[in-house]
Scaffold this motif. Sequence first.
Motif, short mmCIF file in Angstrom:
data_model
loop_
_atom_site.label_atom_id
_atom_site.label_comp_id
_atom_site.label_asym_id
_atom_site.label_seq_id
_atom_site.Cartn_x
_atom_site.Cartn_y
_atom_site.Cartn_z
N ASP A 1 26.95 11.02 30.69
CA ASP A 1 25.82 11.49 31.48
C ASP A 1 26.31 11.96 32.85
OD1 ASP A 1 23.32 12.00 32.52
OD2 ASP A 1 22.89 9.89 32.98
N PRO A 2 26.13 13.24 33.19
CA PRO A 2 26.65 13.75 34.46
C PRO A 2 26.03 13.08 35.70
CG PRO A 2 25.62 15.52 33.19
CD PRO A 2 25.53 14.29 32.39
N ILE A 3 24.77 12.74 35.64
CA ILE A 3 24.12 12.08 36.78
C ILE A 3 24.71 10.69 37.00
CG2 ILE A 3 21.94 11.23 37.73
CD1 ILE A 3 22.13 14.27 37.63
N GLN A 4 24.87 9.95 35.92
CA GLN A 4 25.45 8.62 36.01
C GLN A 4 26.91 8.69 36.49
OE1 GLN A 4 25.50 6.43 32.34
NE2 GLN A 4 25.36 4.47 33.40
N ALA A 5 27.64 9.69 36.01
CA ALA A 5 29.03 9.86 36.45
C ALA A 5 29.10 10.17 37.95
CB ALA A 5 29.69 10.98 35.65
N MET A 6 28.18 10.97 38.44
CA MET A 6 28.14 11.30 39.88
C MET A 6 27.81 10.06 40.71
SD MET A 6 28.56 13.54 42.22
CE MET A 6 28.50 15.14 41.49
N ILE A 7 26.86 9.26 40.24
CA ILE A 7 26.49 8.04 40.96
C ILE A 7 27.67 7.09 41.02
CG2 ILE A 7 25.04 5.97 40.85
CD1 ILE A 7 22.81 7.83 39.75
N ILE A 8 28.36 6.90 39.91
CA ILE A 8 29.52 6.01 39.88
C ILE A 8 30.61 6.53 40.82
CG2 ILE A 8 31.41 5.15 38.42
CD1 ILE A 8 29.34 5.00 36.15
N PHE A 9 30.84 7.84 40.82
CA PHE A 9 31.83 8.41 41.72
C PHE A 9 31.47 8.16 43.18
CE2 PHE A 9 32.95 11.99 44.48
CZ PHE A 9 34.33 11.84 44.49
N LEU A 10 30.21 8.36 43.54
CA LEU A 10 29.78 8.16 44.92
C LEU A 10 29.90 6.70 45.34
CD1 LEU A 10 26.71 10.58 45.02
CD2 LEU A 10 28.96 10.91 46.05
N VAL A 11 29.59 5.80 44.42
CA VAL A 11 29.76 4.37 44.73
C VAL A 11 31.24 4.06 44.95
CG1 VAL A 11 29.59 2.05 43.73
CG2 VAL A 11 27.66 3.61 43.57
N ARG A 12 32.10 4.58 44.09
CA ARG A 12 33.54 4.35 44.25
C ARG A 12 34.05 4.92 45.56
NH1 ARG A 12 36.89 5.80 38.96
NH2 ARG A 12 38.43 4.52 40.02
N ALA A 13 33.61 6.11 45.91
CA ALA A 13 34.06 6.74 47.16
C ALA A 13 33.61 5.93 48.37
CB ALA A 13 33.53 8.17 47.24
N THR A 14 32.36 5.47 48.34
CA THR A 14 31.84 4.67 49.44
C THR A 14 32.57 3.34 49.56
OG1 THR A 14 29.68 5.70 49.15
CG2 THR A 14 29.74 3.65 50.41
N LEU A 15 32.80 2.69 48.44
CA LEU A 15 33.52 1.42 48.45
C LEU A 15 34.96 1.59 48.94
CD1 LEU A 15 32.37 -0.37 45.18
CD2 LEU A 15 32.09 -1.19 47.52
N ALA A 16 35.63 2.63 48.49
CA ALA A 16 37.01 2.86 48.92
C ALA A 16 37.08 3.06 50.43
CB ALA A 16 37.59 4.08 48.19
#
Length: 120
Positions: A81-96
């Motif tokens: 799911d592209p929306i879910q993939a984008m959300i996971i990416f944004l969470v990872r970027a913010t956490l990093a």
Amino acid sequence: METTLRVLGDGLSIAALAIIAATAQGAWKRIGKDVSIPMLWGRDGKPVARLAKPLGLLAVPLIAIVVLLSFTLTQATFTTDPIQAMIIFLVRATLAASLALSQLFHLRFVIKTLQEEGQL
């Protein structure tokens, strides 16, 4: 798109871990062997909790490794799911970014406190 976001997320995690490791290594070299590391500060700016050097300097890097690599090692990052993939990416970027900044701020206060105490 999902694969690209997963690879970019891995890259951001690696970059954040590299920053965290490099700053911890620099502080390790600068701080003496028997110095205890301030971990918490009170309202007056004085340290209220300290840990031994290995625990104090490796606490944030170990937490960062567990948090950032958990995304790589779990199935949560493998989605179609592209929306879910984008959300996971944004969470990872913010956490990093947050973990790298927390390491930088923590070490800044550690160095400042130890300099004021004459332990550096």
